[in-house]
Design an enzyme around this catalytic site. Structure first.
Site, PDB file in Angstrom:
ATOM      1  N   LYS A  71      31.527  40.468  39.866  1.00  0.00           N
ATOM      2  CA  LYS A  71      31.717  39.408  40.871  1.00  0.00           C
ATOM      3  C   LYS A  71      31.418  39.873  42.298  1.00  0.00           C
ATOM      4  CE  LYS A  71      34.968  36.456  38.396  1.00  0.00           C
ATOM      5  NZ  LYS A  71      36.175  35.648  38.507  1.00  0.00           N
ATOM      6  N   ASP A 111      36.624  29.054  41.073  1.00  0.00           N
ATOM      7  CA  ASP A 111      37.990  29.164  40.544  1.00  0.00           C
ATOM      8  C   ASP A 111      38.983  28.297  41.332  1.00  0.00           C
ATOM      9  OD1 ASP A 111      37.319  30.882  38.494  1.00  0.00           O
ATOM     10  OD2 ASP A 111      37.643  32.678  39.691  1.00  0.00           O
TER      11      ASP A 111
END
Ligand code: ATR
Length: 286
Positions: A71, A111
């Site tokens: 990420k 998210d």
């Protein structure tokens, strides 16, 4: 759906990636919508990440999800050589890549969107969107949750509590919003009253310990309590909140909703999260 030569391609980059539920999740939606497309697990080591990401658009891929441990590398790639969404820039990580028509690699983080969308669906009474929210933990997941919640104008105070206070202070400094207030994890009792929402992002209580990440005795009985962990679906923290009558929402829906923006960008449909999808994905969770 049988694939044709025009099939749209996407996947998830991770190492390891075998445990990822994303292929199961996207595969369900592809089937449901009869889309000529495929979503593949892409096991890629850290040292190969950049080479693979640069090659994927050349092989016809429309984009990919990015999971552990990539990420941060995905964020740096999009920051230095591509484009970042506003929320990815704020949060400092990327979980969704879109290979744009102009050849640019776009990075987004979904998210926080998934977290809020899940609560909106599971707790349509929107009382939790107004007043004080308490977020427990200051890791990567907490960062996304806090950024998502700060997009709600009704949240007037966001208490960010962490065992290591310095980490909470870093998140507060990075997100730079006057509504954030940090405290130690053992100092949350002072904020339990007049609280509309409690979010647990820590792993406290999951390794068999008896402790809860926050004492619930003084918690507003109407406060919505949620956990980002979905294995088990009802964590010890959620069970304790439910036992005293608080409304609860489990963490599975966050995983399902965070996948929507990517699916829409690659396959052209904003897919629905419903009970059938939940059951299908849960059956693959070990
Ligand atoms: P993620 O990116 O999934 O959020 P993480 O970065 O490892 O994972 O963060 C885990 C969070 O759980 C942190 O807030 C961590 O607190 P510290 O910053 O003090 O380490 C918290 N956490 C994990 N185990 C804990 C424990 N036994 N007691 C209190 N907090 C704990």
């Amino acid at each position: 759906m049988m694939l044709t030569g025009k099939a749209r391609l996407a996947g998830v980059l991770g190492w390891p990636v075998a445990h990822s539920l994303s292929p199961r999740l996207h595969g369900f939606w592809l089937h449901r919508h009869g889309i000529d497309g495929a979503y593949l697990p892409l096991p890629v080591r850290s040292e190969d990440f950049l080479e693979v990401v640069r090659a994927l658009p050349k092989a016809g891929f429309r984009g990919a999800n990015v999971t552990v441990p990539h990420k941060e590398a995905a964020f740096a790639l999009c920051r230095d050589h591509g484009r970042l969404s506003d929320r990815a820039r704020r949060v400092g990580s990327v979980n969704t890549l879109v290979f744009a028509e102009d050849g640019v690699i776009e990075g987004d983080t979904t998210d926080g969107f998934g977290f809020v969308a899940n609560l909106r669906q599971e707790a349509p009474d929107d009382r939790w969107t107004r007043g004080r929210a308490v977020v427990l933990g200051a890791g990567g997941a907490a960062r996304s949750v806090v950024a998502g919640l700060l997009e709600l104008p009704g949240i007037t105070e966001l208490v960010l509590a962490n065992r290591t206070l310095r980490r909470a202070e870093e998140v507060a400094a990075d997100l730079a919003d006057a509504r954030i207030r940090v405290c130690a994890l053992d100092g949350t009792a002072a904020f339990a009253d007049h609280c509309a929402l409690v979010v647990n992002t820590t792993s406290v209580g999951l390794k068999g310990e008896q402790s809860l990440p926050m004492p619930l005795d003084a918690l507003d009985p109407a406060a919505l309590v949620t956990d980002i962990v979905y294995h088990p679906l009802v964590t010890p923290f959620l069970a304790a909140a439910q036992a005293r009558g608080n409304p609860i929402v489990d963490g599975l829906g966050m995983l399902l909703h965070q996948a929507r923006p990517g699916f829409q960008a690659w396959f052209g449909v904003d897919p629905e999260v419903d009970a059938d999808l939940r059951a299908h994905v849960l059956a693959g969770a070990v």
